[in-house]
Design a protein around this motif. Structure first.
Motif, PDB file in Angstrom:
ATOM      1  N   ALA A 188       0.661  -1.129  -0.027  1.00 12.63           N
ATOM      2  CA  ALA A 188       0.072   0.083   0.024  1.00 12.63           C
ATOM      3  C   ALA A 188       0.930   1.224   0.136  1.00 12.63           C
ATOM      4  O   ALA A 188       0.171   2.385  -0.404  1.00 12.63           O
ATOM      5  CB  ALA A 188      -1.004   0.001   1.050  1.00 12.63           C
ATOM      6  N   ALA A 189       2.184   1.047   0.469  1.00 16.09           N
ATOM      7  CA  ALA A 189       3.078   2.418   0.376  1.00 16.09           C
ATOM      8  C   ALA A 189       2.447   3.535   1.115  1.00 16.09           C
ATOM      9  O   ALA A 189       2.458   4.489   0.634  1.00 16.09           O
ATOM     10  CB  ALA A 189       3.406   2.637  -0.906  1.00 16.09           C
ATOM     11  N   ILE A 190       1.902   3.338   2.380  1.00 16.81           N
ATOM     12  CA  ILE A 190       1.364   4.317   3.033  1.00 16.81           C
ATOM     13  C   ILE A 190       2.424   5.497   3.689  1.00 16.81           C
ATOM     14  O   ILE A 190       3.285   4.986   4.327  1.00 16.81           O
ATOM     15  CB  ILE A 190       0.172   3.918   4.578  1.00 16.81           C
ATOM     16  N   GLU A 191       2.380   6.539   3.196  1.00 18.48           N
ATOM     17  CA  GLU A 191       3.482   7.533   3.684  1.00 18.48           C
ATOM     18  C   GLU A 191       3.480   7.595   5.100  1.00 18.48           C
ATOM     19  O   GLU A 191       2.435   7.708   5.841  1.00 18.48           O
ATOM     20  CB  GLU A 191       3.118   8.858   3.043  1.00 18.48           C
ATOM     21  N   GLY A 192       4.747   7.124   5.583  1.00 22.50           N
ATOM     22  CA  GLY A 192       4.992   7.585   7.201  1.00 22.50           C
ATOM     23  C   GLY A 192       4.623   6.201   8.048  1.00 22.50           C
ATOM     24  O   GLY A 192       4.851   6.335   9.248  1.00 22.50           O
ATOM     25  N   ALA A 193       4.174   5.241   7.309  1.00 25.17           N
ATOM     26  CA  ALA A 193       3.757   3.924   8.019  1.00 25.17           C
ATOM     27  C   ALA A 193       4.547   3.067   8.448  1.00 25.17           C
ATOM     28  O   ALA A 193       5.807   2.934   7.515  1.00 25.17           O
ATOM     29  CB  ALA A 193       2.357   3.220   7.474  1.00 25.17           C
ATOM     30  N   PHE A 194       4.649   2.472   9.444  1.00 24.19           N
ATOM     31  CA  PHE A 194       5.878   1.411   9.651  1.00 24.19           C
ATOM     32  C   PHE A 194       5.231   0.346   9.091  1.00 24.19           C
ATOM     33  O   PHE A 194       3.937  -0.376   9.103  1.00 24.19           O
ATOM     34  CB  PHE A 194       5.886   1.112  11.112  1.00 24.19           C
ATOM     35  N   ASN A 195       5.517  -0.572   7.888  1.00 27.21           N
ATOM     36  CA  ASN A 195       5.168  -1.644   7.318  1.00 27.21           C
ATOM     37  C   ASN A 195       5.287  -2.900   7.985  1.00 27.21           C
ATOM     38  O   ASN A 195       6.470  -3.672   7.856  1.00 27.21           O
ATOM     39  CB  ASN A 195       5.812  -1.688   5.808  1.00 27.21           C
ATOM     40  N   GLY A 196       4.535  -3.162   8.852  1.00 23.11           N
ATOM     41  CA  GLY A 196       4.835  -4.318   9.714  1.00 23.11           C
ATOM     42  C   GLY A 196       3.634  -5.424   9.437  1.00 23.11           C
ATOM     43  O   GLY A 196       3.347  -6.591  10.067  1.00 23.11           O
TER      44      GLY A 196
END
Length: 205
Positions: A188-196
């Protein structure tokens, strides 16, 4: 993914269906809100917060705490991320919609989460639900091609811009807004999100 209903017993671990509110005027107000091809979220809408039901939601739903009433609308078929708050969230489904949800207790110590544990629940149009603070959730999925519309009620200030410095490690790294801890999926490449989120970026057909 099998879609259950919020009226099913299985939903009781995540939240509950709310009764005793008259959302007629609130649903009318939602007719003026846009339904984009992606997803839009507005934390606070003055016209909605001025309605009589707002005071009811504040007193009955949040024990008198100040609240904000906004909306999440659009088109979506994927999980993309999971967030949680330190408070319950009240949703009113203006259209049929599906929530993809999980348990905060299943988040690992390194703040990763296995998406195979996510469950899907239909929220029929006109239904109001409380989503417990320990329930992981994010933007709803649409059922009809015209998209989804959902009223979102939270303690005032939730999901607004951070006004303090957060730590780069520990649970703080999940903070993306006030009272919002978010775990994203790399797809999803959400800006600022930790991709966990680990595993498939699950969705509904």
């Amino acid at each position: 993914m099998r879609i259950q209903n919020v009226a099913d017993d299985a939903f009781r671990r995540y939240g509950k269906v709310l009764e005793g509110y008259d959302f007629t005027e609130l649903l009318k107000e939602m007719k003026h809100t846009p339904v984009p091809e992606d997803v839009t979220y507005v934390p606070s809408v003055e016209e909605m917060e001025a309605l009589p039901v707002a005071k009811e939601l504040q007193n009955k739903g949040y024990g008198g705490l100040p609240i904000e009433i906004g909306y999440c609308n659009g088109h979506n078929k994927k999980l993309n991320g999971l967030e949680y708050h330190r408070s319950s969230e009240i949703n009113v489904a203006v259209t049929d919609l599906v929530l993809l949800i999980g348990h905060q207790q299943d988040v690992e110590k390194d703040f990763t989460y296995d998406t195979s544990k996510v469950e899907a629940f239909l929220v029929p149009a006109g239904t109001a639900i409380e989503v417990y603070a320990t329930t992981l959730h994010y933007a709803p999925c649409h059922v009809n091609e015209s998209g989804f519309q959902c009223v979102v009620v939270l303690p005032k200030g939730t999901n607004t811009e951070l006004t303090f410095e957060k730590a780069a490690e520990g649970e703080d790294k999940l903070l993306t807004a006030k009272n919002k801890w978010l775990i994203g999926h790399e797809e999803a490449a959400i800006e600022g999100a930790f991709n966990g989120l680990k595993g498939e970026n699950v969705g509904i057909d």
